[in-house]
Design a protein around this motif. Structure first.
Motif, PDB file in Angstrom:
ATOM      1  N   UNK A  22      37.262  80.217  63.819  1.00 66.65           N
ATOM      2  CA  UNK A  22      37.898  80.393  65.119  1.00 66.65           C
ATOM      3  C   UNK A  22      36.937  79.985  66.234  1.00 66.65           C
ATOM      4  N   UNK A  23      35.658  80.353  66.089  1.00 64.07           N
ATOM      5  CA  UNK A  23      34.665  80.015  67.101  1.00 64.07           C
ATOM      6  C   UNK A  23      34.531  78.521  67.283  1.00 64.07           C
ATOM      7  N   UNK A  24      34.584  77.776  66.185  1.00 69.27           N
ATOM      8  CA  UNK A  24      34.490  76.320  66.267  1.00 69.27           C
ATOM      9  C   UNK A  24      35.671  75.742  67.040  1.00 69.27           C
ATOM     10  N   UNK A  25      36.852  76.286  66.798  1.00 65.30           N
ATOM     11  CA  UNK A  25      38.051  75.830  67.498  1.00 65.30           C
ATOM     12  C   UNK A  25      37.982  76.193  68.979  1.00 65.30           C
ATOM     13  N   UNK A  26      37.453  77.374  69.234  1.00 68.00           N
ATOM     14  CA  UNK A  26      37.387  77.929  70.585  1.00 68.00           C
ATOM     15  C   UNK A  26      36.344  77.224  71.453  1.00 68.00           C
ATOM     16  N   UNK A  27      35.282  76.701  70.827  1.00 69.41           N
ATOM     17  CA  UNK A  27      34.125  76.226  71.572  1.00 69.41           C
ATOM     18  C   UNK A  27      34.450  75.060  72.490  1.00 69.41           C
ATOM     19  N   UNK A  81      39.919  88.540  71.695  1.00 74.96           N
ATOM     20  CA  UNK A  81      40.650  87.528  70.921  1.00 74.96           C
ATOM     21  C   UNK A  81      41.084  88.064  69.565  1.00 74.96           C
ATOM     22  N   UNK A  82      40.516  89.185  69.150  1.00 80.80           N
ATOM     23  CA  UNK A  82      40.939  89.832  67.917  1.00 80.80           C
ATOM     24  C   UNK A  82      40.365  89.262  66.648  1.00 80.80           C
ATOM     25  N   UNK A  83      39.230  88.570  66.742  1.00 80.53           N
ATOM     26  CA  UNK A  83      38.604  87.990  65.552  1.00 80.53           C
ATOM     27  C   UNK A  83      37.144  87.664  65.867  1.00 80.53           C
ATOM     28  N   UNK A  84      36.275  87.619  64.837  1.00 77.16           N
ATOM     29  CA  UNK A  84      34.866  87.270  65.078  1.00 77.16           C
ATOM     30  C   UNK A  84      34.711  85.794  65.460  1.00 77.16           C
ATOM     31  N   UNK A  85      33.822  85.548  66.400  1.00 77.12           N
ATOM     32  CA  UNK A  85      33.530  84.178  66.826  1.00 77.12           C
ATOM     33  C   UNK A  85      32.289  83.626  66.146  1.00 77.12           C
ATOM     34  N   UNK A 117      28.770  83.027  78.233  1.00 81.97           N
ATOM     35  CA  UNK A 117      27.790  83.542  77.269  1.00 81.97           C
ATOM     36  C   UNK A 117      28.086  83.027  75.866  1.00 81.97           C
ATOM     37  N   UNK A 118      29.366  82.988  75.502  1.00 81.00           N
ATOM     38  CA  UNK A 118      29.758  82.457  74.191  1.00 81.00           C
ATOM     39  C   UNK A 118      29.301  81.012  74.026  1.00 81.00           C
ATOM     40  N   UNK A 119      29.491  80.195  75.053  1.00 77.97           N
ATOM     41  CA  UNK A 119      29.074  78.789  74.986  1.00 77.97           C
ATOM     42  C   UNK A 119      27.565  78.687  74.834  1.00 77.97           C
ATOM     43  N   UNK A 120      26.834  79.511  75.563  1.00 81.66           N
ATOM     44  CA  UNK A 120      25.361  79.477  75.481  1.00 81.66           C
ATOM     45  C   UNK A 120      24.880  79.855  74.079  1.00 81.66           C
ATOM     46  N   UNK A 121      25.458  80.896  73.517  1.00 79.42           N
ATOM     47  CA  UNK A 121      25.060  81.322  72.175  1.00 79.42           C
ATOM     48  C   UNK A 121      25.419  80.249  71.156  1.00 79.42           C
ATOM     49  N   UNK A 122      26.610  79.663  71.290  1.00 76.77           N
ATOM     50  CA  UNK A 122      27.052  78.635  70.345  1.00 76.77           C
ATOM     51  C   UNK A 122      26.142  77.416  70.400  1.00 76.77           C
ATOM     52  N   UNK A 123      25.731  77.022  71.600  1.00 76.98           N
ATOM     53  CA  UNK A 123      24.903  75.824  71.741  1.00 76.98           C
ATOM     54  C   UNK A 123      23.473  76.066  71.262  1.00 76.98           C
ATOM     55  N   UNK A 124      22.930  77.225  71.574  1.00 81.73           N
ATOM     56  CA  UNK A 124      21.538  77.510  71.196  1.00 81.73           C
ATOM     57  C   UNK A 124      21.422  78.129  69.809  1.00 81.73           C
ATOM     58  N   UNK A 125      22.557  78.616  69.273  1.00 82.39           N
ATOM     59  CA  UNK A 125      22.582  79.301  67.968  1.00 82.39           C
ATOM     60  C   UNK A 125      21.630  80.491  67.950  1.00 82.39           C
TER      61      UNK A 125
END
Length: 314
Positions: free
Chosen positions: A61-66, A44-48, A9-17
């Protein structure tokens, strides 16, 4: 928390914004997407993401995580698809975006053959002239000419898209046949509005190349409308051979300025890096490649009749 579902879900949200777009792609409610992201952020203890009512963008962090998450999702899908390939036939939905100029009259037979071979794959096809980013729009692949601006895509060329000027025999009998490119400005011209060079084009013919700014009386994003316009004896149009070939072969349309070639584009398949190992997509790409390798059949028919040179200009 289902960690893989949350990461997917995180990947989908990141890709589609977009939380809403991710929900639509995954066929779940927006609240489910929101809950999964919140659970992952708590884990993860932080906003993505940084999000407000107008935009959604990745946090540092989200950019690093993606990247790692995209690789994980892609690899997991690959493993699942390989297991399915061993145990049963490929199944699931494949979302495809395609140009009407290619789809209409050329693709139905290929789709029939593909589904006869893989009956459990459901094709979800959207057909329009927009140049889309399949990552942001949630497609497995896009069949189009002009590439979207994205570094997250792989492209595979299918075939060259050649363009010709043509008109009906009735039109040229009444208004005459252009002998040189500049003669076109004395005629009613129909033109596709989506070309990146707008109404400027270069002719490659005998002697030096000639550039010309056209003054069309009809601009449209539909190559099929241009063909119909020419068939109504309304003017001279510039259309791809994949749209004009049948009418030219039947004599309903006639190629004008056949010795002055225009540059060709390529119809390519664009698909996200995260689904490059999807078995469904792999099989679809193989089917398209086998069906349209070499000179396209609509061009070959014109070449065989001496109506089109075999050489192309890129």
């Amino acid at each position: 928390m289902d960690r893989f579902a949350a990461i997917d879900t995180f990947v989908r949200v990141a890709e589609s914004r977009s939380f809403s777009e991710a929900a639509r792609q995954m066929r779940v409610s927006r609240s489910v997407v929101t809950a999964r992201i919140q659970q992952l952020e708590e884990f993860v203890g932080a906003p993505l993401f940084h999000r407000n009512t107008r935009s959604v963008r990745l946090s540092e962090l989200g950019q690093t995580f993606l990247r790692d998450c995209s690789d994980l999702v892609g690899r997991t899908n690959e493993v699942v698809e390989q297991m399915r390939e061993v145990t049963t036939s490929p199944a699931g939905r494949l979302r495809v975006h395609a140009l009407p100029g290619f789809v209409l009259g050329h693709l139905a037979r290929v789709l029939q053959e593909f589904q006869a071979r893989y009956p459990q794959i459901v094709l979800d096809m959207i057909v329009n002239d927009a140049a889309i980013d399949p990552v942001k729009e949630g497609f497995d692949c896009a069949l189009q000419i002009f590439p979207p601006r994205s570094e997250e895509l792989i492209s595979k060329k299918l075939f060259p898209v050649r363009r010709v000027f043509c008109a009906s025999p009735e039109y040229v009998q009444r208004y005459g046949t252009p002998r040189l490119p500049r003669d076109l400005n004395g005629h009613r011209i129909g033109w596709y509005s989506g070309y990146p060079t707008r109404e400027r084009l270069t002719f490659h013919g005998p002697g030096a190349a000639v550039s010309l700014d056209l003054k069309p009386v009809l601009l449209t994003n539909s190559v099929h409308l241009l063909r119909e316009y020419a068939l109504e004896h309304a003017g001279i149009v510039c259309v791809p051979t994949l749209v004009a070939s049948a009418a030219v072969l039947s004599g309903s349309l006639r190629i004008v300025l056949p010795e002055h070639l225009l540059s060709s584009f390529w119809l390519s398949i664009f698909y996200p890096t995260t689904v490059r190992s999807s078995l469904k997509l792999k099989l679809f790409l193989e089917t398209l490649g086998a069906s349209f390798s070499g000179v396209p059949p609509w061009d070959q028919a014109l070449i065989d009749r001496g109506l089109l040179p075999s050489a192309i200009i890129e």
